[in-house]
Design a protein around this motif. Structure first.
Motif, PDB file in Angstrom:
ATOM      1  N   UNK A   1     -15.636   3.753  19.036  1.00  0.00           N
ATOM      2  CA  UNK A   1     -15.289   2.466  18.454  1.00  0.00           C
ATOM      3  C   UNK A   1     -14.273   1.797  19.375  1.00  0.00           C
ATOM      4  N   UNK A   2     -14.590   0.558  19.791  1.00  0.00           N
ATOM      5  CA  UNK A   2     -13.736  -0.157  20.730  1.00  0.00           C
ATOM      6  C   UNK A   2     -13.556  -1.601  20.278  1.00  0.00           C
ATOM      7  N   UNK A   3     -12.556  -2.278  20.863  1.00  0.00           N
ATOM      8  CA  UNK A   3     -12.479  -3.720  20.694  1.00  0.00           C
ATOM      9  C   UNK A   3     -13.787  -4.332  21.189  1.00  0.00           C
ATOM     10  N   UNK A   4     -14.231  -5.384  20.517  1.00  0.00           N
ATOM     11  CA  UNK A   4     -15.612  -5.819  20.682  1.00  0.00           C
ATOM     12  C   UNK A   4     -15.855  -6.823  21.796  1.00  0.00           C
ATOM     13  N   UNK A   5     -14.844  -7.570  22.207  1.00  0.00           N
ATOM     14  CA  UNK A   5     -15.113  -8.709  23.079  1.00  0.00           C
ATOM     15  C   UNK A   5     -14.980  -8.346  24.554  1.00  0.00           C
ATOM     16  N   UNK A   6     -16.035  -8.576  25.282  1.00  0.00           N
ATOM     17  CA  UNK A   6     -16.065  -8.305  26.721  1.00  0.00           C
ATOM     18  C   UNK A   6     -14.975  -9.114  27.415  1.00  0.00           C
ATOM     19  N   UNK A   7     -14.267  -8.484  28.357  1.00  0.00           N
ATOM     20  CA  UNK A   7     -13.181  -9.162  29.064  1.00  0.00           C
ATOM     21  C   UNK A   7     -13.682 -10.234  30.030  1.00  0.00           C
ATOM     22  N   UNK A   8     -14.978 -10.271  30.274  1.00  0.00           N
ATOM     23  CA  UNK A   8     -15.533 -11.249  31.208  1.00  0.00           C
ATOM     24  C   UNK A   8     -15.511 -12.645  30.594  1.00  0.00           C
ATOM     25  N   UNK A   9     -16.409 -12.891  29.626  1.00  0.00           N
ATOM     26  CA  UNK A   9     -16.510 -14.205  29.001  1.00  0.00           C
ATOM     27  C   UNK A   9     -16.361 -14.147  27.483  1.00  0.00           C
ATOM     28  N   UNK A  10     -15.955 -12.991  26.960  1.00  0.00           N
ATOM     29  CA  UNK A  10     -15.641 -12.898  25.550  1.00  0.00           C
ATOM     30  C   UNK A  10     -16.803 -12.647  24.615  1.00  0.00           C
ATOM     31  N   UNK A  11     -17.971 -12.286  25.137  1.00  0.00           N
ATOM     32  CA  UNK A  11     -19.108 -11.986  24.261  1.00  0.00           C
ATOM     33  C   UNK A  11     -18.810 -10.759  23.404  1.00  0.00           C
ATOM     34  N   UNK A  12     -19.402 -10.724  22.209  1.00  0.00           N
ATOM     35  CA  UNK A  12     -19.208  -9.612  21.278  1.00  0.00           C
ATOM     36  C   UNK A  12     -20.229  -8.525  21.597  1.00  0.00           C
ATOM     37  N   UNK A  13     -19.746  -7.340  21.962  1.00  0.00           N
ATOM     38  CA  UNK A  13     -20.628  -6.251  22.372  1.00  0.00           C
ATOM     39  C   UNK A  13     -21.462  -5.703  21.224  1.00  0.00           C
ATOM     40  N   UNK A  14     -21.061  -5.982  19.995  1.00  0.00           N
ATOM     41  CA  UNK A  14     -21.817  -5.481  18.853  1.00  0.00           C
ATOM     42  C   UNK A  14     -22.958  -6.385  18.429  1.00  0.00           C
ATOM     43  N   UNK A  15     -23.023  -7.578  18.982  1.00  0.00           N
ATOM     44  CA  UNK A  15     -24.103  -8.511  18.660  1.00  0.00           C
ATOM     45  C   UNK A  15     -25.013  -8.643  19.882  1.00  0.00           C
ATOM     46  N   UNK A  16     -25.981  -7.765  19.957  1.00  0.00           N
ATOM     47  CA  UNK A  16     -26.917  -7.786  21.076  1.00  0.00           C
ATOM     48  C   UNK A  16     -26.589  -6.835  22.203  1.00  0.00           C
ATOM     49  N   UNK A  17     -25.439  -6.164  22.136  1.00  0.00           N
ATOM     50  CA  UNK A  17     -25.098  -5.188  23.160  1.00  0.00           C
ATOM     51  C   UNK A  17     -26.043  -3.995  23.131  1.00  0.00           C
ATOM     52  N   UNK A  18     -26.306  -3.409  24.288  1.00  0.00           N
ATOM     53  CA  UNK A  18     -27.224  -2.274  24.404  1.00  0.00           C
ATOM     54  C   UNK A  18     -26.463  -1.026  24.839  1.00  0.00           C
ATOM     55  N   UNK A  19     -26.859   0.110  24.272  1.00  0.00           N
ATOM     56  CA  UNK A  19     -26.274   1.384  24.681  1.00  0.00           C
ATOM     57  C   UNK A  19     -26.987   1.860  25.939  1.00  0.00           C
ATOM     58  N   UNK A  20     -26.201   2.208  26.953  1.00  0.00           N
ATOM     59  CA  UNK A  20     -26.726   2.688  28.226  1.00  0.00           C
ATOM     60  C   UNK A  20     -26.044   4.011  28.533  1.00  0.00           C
ATOM     61  N   UNK A  21     -26.769   5.115  28.331  1.00  0.00           N
ATOM     62  CA  UNK A  21     -26.138   6.427  28.478  1.00  0.00           C
ATOM     63  C   UNK A  21     -25.083   6.594  27.409  1.00  0.00           C
ATOM     64  N   UNK A  22     -23.825   6.719  27.846  1.00  0.00           N
ATOM     65  CA  UNK A  22     -22.706   6.812  26.915  1.00  0.00           C
ATOM     66  C   UNK A  22     -21.804   5.584  27.022  1.00  0.00           C
ATOM     67  N   UNK A  23     -22.417   4.471  27.441  1.00  0.00           N
ATOM     68  CA  UNK A  23     -21.705   3.213  27.610  1.00  0.00           C
ATOM     69  C   UNK A  23     -22.386   2.130  26.779  1.00  0.00           C
ATOM     70  N   UNK A  24     -21.742   0.969  26.711  1.00  0.00           N
ATOM     71  CA  UNK A  24     -22.333  -0.180  26.038  1.00  0.00           C
ATOM     72  C   UNK A  24     -22.370  -1.346  27.017  1.00  0.00           C
ATOM     73  N   UNK A  25     -23.486  -2.083  27.006  1.00  0.00           N
ATOM     74  CA  UNK A  25     -23.715  -3.171  27.944  1.00  0.00           C
ATOM     75  C   UNK A  25     -23.566  -4.507  27.241  1.00  0.00           C
ATOM     76  N   UNK A  26     -22.825  -5.421  27.861  1.00  0.00           N
ATOM     77  CA  UNK A  26     -22.607  -6.744  27.301  1.00  0.00           C
ATOM     78  C   UNK A  26     -23.911  -7.537  27.272  1.00  0.00           C
TER      79      UNK A  26
END
Length: 333
Positions: free
Chosen positions: A51-76
């Motif tokens: 569980x992490x803070x949701x907003x990508x540091x790049x442009x602020x997108x929410x990783x929980x809305x449309x983010x994809x799991x890649x291995x043991x990571x999450x993709x914006x």
């Protein structure tokens, strides 16, 4: 309830339920919001939940809305930046260099199918552990988790966006008489024991229920309340089920309430909860929170209540104990 008038904040320290494990399967990322923070929960290929803070540091997108799991990571979902379960940026797909800025990772515990998150406004790591629905009650009942039906999804229910402070809900843990008037209890309740355990982090009560006919105690239940977030309850006697009740602040005005039921398996039944038991759970147990909410939603907090003589010791002890979960100083390294 007007939460702004309460003498304590919606940011207590402690463990709080945020989900059931079955809601977050491997390979999925979901959005959450608690304590005013937008969060993303995802389970990597290794089966570990993060569980992490949701907003990508790049442009602020929410990783929980449309983010994809890649291995043991999450993709914006916006530009494909990849964030590890430790909150690190490990890949920007259109350049070699990554950024040296982390997303906050929240401490969590998964046990007996429930997900708990540690909250501390100072950012300090967990200061104490959690009671366990089975390991913490061995002196009271030796039933194991395998002797109960699985909890998810048929033994669970949530109430989102309730104008209720968690601390108010746990005052029920010392209130024997509300069972008669709020829940129309067919047995007469009595508070038998009360003590504080585990380095002052667990408030324990033991209730007995007397038969109105025989005046003998037919059922007891042992309650372990930890902080102002979770209450673990074991019933023994006329009923032998277990209940986890949790209340977690969403923001400064609302909380989410969770109820989880462990019901004993019938002999030689290894399947899910049968339909007749599901209906009984819904009718007799899950509805008790609806009954409480009729009071909690409209209740005014009384700082110095007029108490019946039998309630003075218990209510005074509970409120004094609850006050210890606010405004704690940070933990020093």
């Amino acid at each position: 309830m007007n939460l702004k008038e309460l003498p304590f904040s919606m940011k207590p320290v402690g463990w709080f339920q945020i989900a059931w494990s079955g809601e977050i399967p491997t390979g999925e990322a979901i959005p959450l919001k608690y304590f005013g923070h937008d969060l993303v929960a995802f389970r990597g290929e290794d089966g570990t939940l993060r569980v992490m803070d949701a907003h990508c540091h790049h442009m602020g997108a929410h990783l929980g809305h449309g983010g994809k799991v890649k291995g043991n990571c999450v993709t914006c979902p916006y530009h494909g930046w990849v964030w590890s379960g430790e909150g690190k940026n490990v890949e920007i797909p259109y350049q070699e260099q990554t950024v040296n800025k982390k997303l906050r990772v929240w401490p969590i515990i998964e046990q007996h199918g429930c997900v708990f998150m540690w909250h501390d406004p100072t950012g300090s790591p967990p200061r104490w552990g959690l009671p366990h629905m089975f390991d913490s009650f061995t002196e009271f009942s030796d039933m194991s988790e395998e002797e109960f039906y699985p909890i998810f999804p048929h033994g669970t229910r949530r109430w989102p966006n309730e104008p209720v402070h968690p601390q108010i809900t746990f005052e029920n843990s010392v209130d024997s008489m509300h069972f008669r008037y709020v829940h129309d209890s067919p047995m007469d309740p009595l508070l038998l024991e009360m003590d504080i355990r585990e380095n002052d982090t667990v408030f324990r009560t033991l209730f007995g229920f007397k038969s109105l006919r025989t005046k003998e105690i037919e059922m007891v239940f042992d309650t372990r309340t930890t902080g102002v977030g979770c209450s673990f309850n074991v019933f023994k006697g006329a009923y032998n089920y277990r209940v986890l009740f949790s209340a977690t602040p969403i923001d400064d005005e609302t909380s989410e309430l969770f109820n989880t039921i462990w019901w004993p398996r019938r002999e030689n039944d290894s399947g899910d909860i049968p339909e007749d038991i599901r209906q009984r759970i819904e009718k007799e147990i899950l509805t008790t929170v609806d009954e409480d909410l009729l009071v909690w939603r409209n209740q005014k907090y009384v700082d110095r209540p007029l108490l019946a003589k039998q309630d003075v010791k218990a209510f005074t002890a509970l409120r004094k104990w609850q006050a210890g979960f606010y405004d704690l100083p940070p933990v020093e390294d």
